[in-house]
Design an enzyme around this catalytic site. Structure first.
Site, PDB file in Angstrom:
ATOM      1  N   LYS A 174      42.583   5.889  60.292  1.00  0.00           N
ATOM      2  CA  LYS A 174      43.384   7.113  60.172  1.00  0.00           C
ATOM      3  C   LYS A 174      44.752   6.728  59.647  1.00  0.00           C
ATOM      4  O   LYS A 174      45.202   5.594  59.840  1.00  0.00           O
ATOM      5  CB  LYS A 174      43.560   7.775  61.546  1.00  0.00           C
ATOM      6  CG  LYS A 174      43.846   9.255  61.468  1.00  0.00           C
ATOM      7  CD  LYS A 174      42.567  10.014  61.178  1.00  0.00           C
ATOM      8  CE  LYS A 174      42.659  11.478  61.309  1.00  0.00           C
ATOM      9  NZ  LYS A 174      41.327  12.082  61.454  1.00  0.00           N
TER      10      LYS A 174
ATOM     11  N   TYR B 195      44.262  27.968  62.063  1.00  0.00           N
ATOM     12  CA  TYR B 195      43.725  28.663  60.888  1.00  0.00           C
ATOM     13  C   TYR B 195      43.922  27.819  59.626  1.00  0.00           C
ATOM     14  O   TYR B 195      44.201  28.308  58.549  1.00  0.00           O
ATOM     15  CB  TYR B 195      44.370  30.044  60.746  1.00  0.00           C
ATOM     16  CG  TYR B 195      43.377  31.101  60.297  1.00  0.00           C
ATOM     17  CD1 TYR B 195      42.343  31.508  61.129  1.00  0.00           C
ATOM     18  CD2 TYR B 195      43.470  31.672  59.033  1.00  0.00           C
ATOM     19  CE1 TYR B 195      41.425  32.465  60.723  1.00  0.00           C
ATOM     20  CE2 TYR B 195      42.551  32.641  58.612  1.00  0.00           C
ATOM     21  CZ  TYR B 195      41.537  33.023  59.467  1.00  0.00           C
ATOM     22  OH  TYR B 195      40.622  33.974  59.062  1.00  0.00           O
ATOM     23  N   GLY B 196      43.799  26.485  59.790  1.00  0.00           N
ATOM     24  CA  GLY B 196      43.830  25.590  58.638  1.00  0.00           C
ATOM     25  C   GLY B 196      42.429  25.480  58.061  1.00  0.00           C
ATOM     26  O   GLY B 196      41.623  26.413  58.160  1.00  0.00           O
TER      27      GLY B 196
ATOM     28  N   ALA C 152      39.800  23.801  59.043  1.00  0.00           N
ATOM     29  CA  ALA C 152      38.701  23.918  60.006  1.00  0.00           C
ATOM     30  C   ALA C 152      38.616  25.337  60.572  1.00  0.00           C
ATOM     31  O   ALA C 152      37.551  25.974  60.532  1.00  0.00           O
ATOM     32  CB  ALA C 152      38.886  22.899  61.127  1.00  0.00           C
ATOM     33  N   GLY C 153      39.726  25.860  61.065  1.00  0.00           N
ATOM     34  CA  GLY C 153      39.699  27.151  61.755  1.00  0.00           C
ATOM     35  C   GLY C 153      39.353  28.326  60.859  1.00  0.00           C
ATOM     36  O   GLY C 153      38.554  29.197  61.232  1.00  0.00           O
TER      37      GLY C 153
HETATM   38  N1  GLU Z   1      40.074  14.148  58.651  1.00  0.00           N
HETATM   39  C1  GLU Z   1      38.701  14.483  58.889  1.00  0.00           C
HETATM   40  C2  GLU Z   1      38.273  14.052  60.282  1.00  0.00           C
HETATM   41  O1  GLU Z   1      39.067  13.952  61.191  1.00  0.00           O
HETATM   42  C3  GLU Z   1      37.798  13.951  57.782  1.00  0.00           C
HETATM   43  C4  GLU Z   1      37.853  12.468  57.585  1.00  0.00           C
HETATM   44  C5  GLU Z   1      37.143  12.036  56.318  1.00  0.00           C
HETATM   45  O2  GLU Z   1      36.578  12.850  55.633  1.00  0.00           O
HETATM   46  O3  GLU Z   1      37.194  10.827  56.060  1.00  0.00           O
HETATM   47  O4  GLU Z   1      37.109  13.890  60.530  1.00  0.00           O
END
Ligand code: GLU
Length: 415
Positions: A105, A218-219, A221-222
């Site tokens: 990350k 509400y990004g 994902a939401g």
């Molecule tokens: N940021 C997203 C997650 O937390 C996707 C990570 C990705 O596609 O590498 O799963």
């Protein structure tokens, strides 16, 4: 409060799984820490001509199963410990859906809502000039996360390609379609979560058509959870929120209209015919399905007893603390834990990497079919482990994923 440090939470969750799995001490210890991390300092010329210096991170947690993978967050509250926790969760997430990748990350401490497009571009390129030395399709592949998007991925891919001297589309995923993006990556996180919810409906014998739902956040994902929850399983979404607050209507909220309102005004607040509620009130609504899709540690010891939903689909990373997990389990709330529920994003990112590597692109039906297969298998592996060992779903998901990573480390002879 130490218990709300996300990395301490991630380590505590792992410790519980290590006990169930009876991991040997060295394997356990190796899994408690990131293998590598890079801290970077980034000078960026702002629009007013002055330079501002930003801090950034990239944590490569574990690559026993393959190159590390995980998103990049731009957030004013980012810390090295949130990034470490998120990198650990990526490791378990990739193992959960059984894709040949490890976990990573990254993050930059900044407030993108207060920056111009030009400033964001210069910041993103500066990040790659520093982090470029440790990423690449065979090493570590970033992607979008909180407050980052396909345009930012495009700038990063471009900067990295200039550093290499050739186009390297596979260095990053979540790219725009004309630059090697995959069909279906945009809504993949929410879609994967809704596939899990569909399976949960089956095992719990819960009718989802017409079931009420509340979505926090509400990004990417939401907002797609609002759309796909309605379109794929017939949820009646009665409340949604963003960082400014939430809206509620017992008659249900139409996705197209709320999304258009958010595009126009920058917030879901003020949508006609709705009652304004706070983000914490949203979590405690009397609904069938709760979909936390914003940030970590929103369901804690303090409010877990007030959660009335039958199912919580965690599209956010880390929304529930360990104390809250126990309360929800005792109260019979069926949690589809984050690194299972939101694994659809990285699954389609993996598909994007595969397509970039052989330079041949799939149609949307192929992406959906293969995503469904991965999510359904991961859901049932978790559900069956939970039933068999009498564990809550998060611990069961940990048991499945950690065993896979530990096996890879043993086969490689690391411990
Ligand atoms: N940021 C997203 C997650 O937390 C996707 C990570 C990705 O596609 O590498 O799963």
């Amino acid at each position: 409060m130490p218990e709300l440090n996300p990395f301490a939470i991630a380590q505590a969750q792992l410790d519980e799984a290590a006990e169930v799995l009876q991991l040997d001490p060295a394997t356990h210890e190796l899994l408690r820490w990131p293998l590598r991390e890079l801290h970077v300092t980034l000078p960026v010329k702002m629009d007013d001509g002055a330079f501002k210096v930003f801090q950034g991170f990239r944590v490569q947690y574990n690559d026993a199963r393959g190159p590390t993978k995980g998103g990049l967050r731009y957030h004013p509250d980012e810390t090295i410990d949130t990034v470490r926790a998120l990198a650990a969760w990526m490791t378990w997430k990739c193992a959960m859906v059984d894709i040949p990748l490890g976990g990573a990350k990254g993050g930059i401490v900044c407030d993108p809502r207060k920056m111009s497009q030009g400033e964001l571009e210069r910041l993103s390129r500066a990040y790659i000039r520093q982090v470029g030395r440790i990423i690449g399709p065979e090493k570590d592949v970033p992607a979008p996360d909180v407050y980052t998007n396909p345009q930012i991925m495009a700038w990063m891919m471009d900067e990295f390609s200039f550093m290499q001297g050739f186009n390297e589309f596979g260095v990053i995923t979540g790219k725009p379609l004309p630059l090697g993006g995959s069909a279906g990556r945009g809504d993949a996180t929410a879609r994967g979560g809704i596939y899990c919810l569909r399976e949960a409906g089956r095992v719990l014998n819960l009718e989802l058509n017409g079931a009420t739902a509340a979505v926090q956040g509400y990004g990417n994902a939401g907002s797609f959870a609002h759309q796909l929850g309605s379109d794929l399983v017939g949820l009646k979404v009665v409340a949604v929120s963003d960082s400014r607050g939430g809206i509620y209507s017992p008659d249900g909220l139409d996705y197209e209209s709320v999304y258009a309102h958010k595009q126009q005004t920058g917030t879901v607040l003020g949508f006609p015919g709705t009652k304004e509620i706070t983000n914490s009130e949203l979590l405690e609504l009397d609904v069938d399905v709760l979909i936390p899709s914003a940030l970590e540690s929103v369901i804690t010891e303090a409010n877990a007893n007030n959660i009335k939903a039958k199912v919580s689909v965690e599209l956010a990373n880390g929304p529930t603390t360990p104390e809250a997990d126990k309360i929800l389990y005792d109260n019979g709330v069926y949690v589809i834990p984050d690194f299972l529920a939101n694994a659809g994003g990285v699954t389609v990112s993996y598909f994007e990497m595969v397509q970039n590597a052989y330079d041949y692109y799939w149609d949307i039906e192929m992406v959906h079919e293969r995503l469904d297969k991965k999510m359904t298998a991961a859901f049932h592996a978790t559900h069956e482990t939970a039933q068999k060992l009498k564990l809550h779903n998060r611990l069961a998901a940990y048991v499945v994923s950690v065993a896979r990573v530990a096996e890879a480390m043993h086969l490689r002879g690391w411990v």
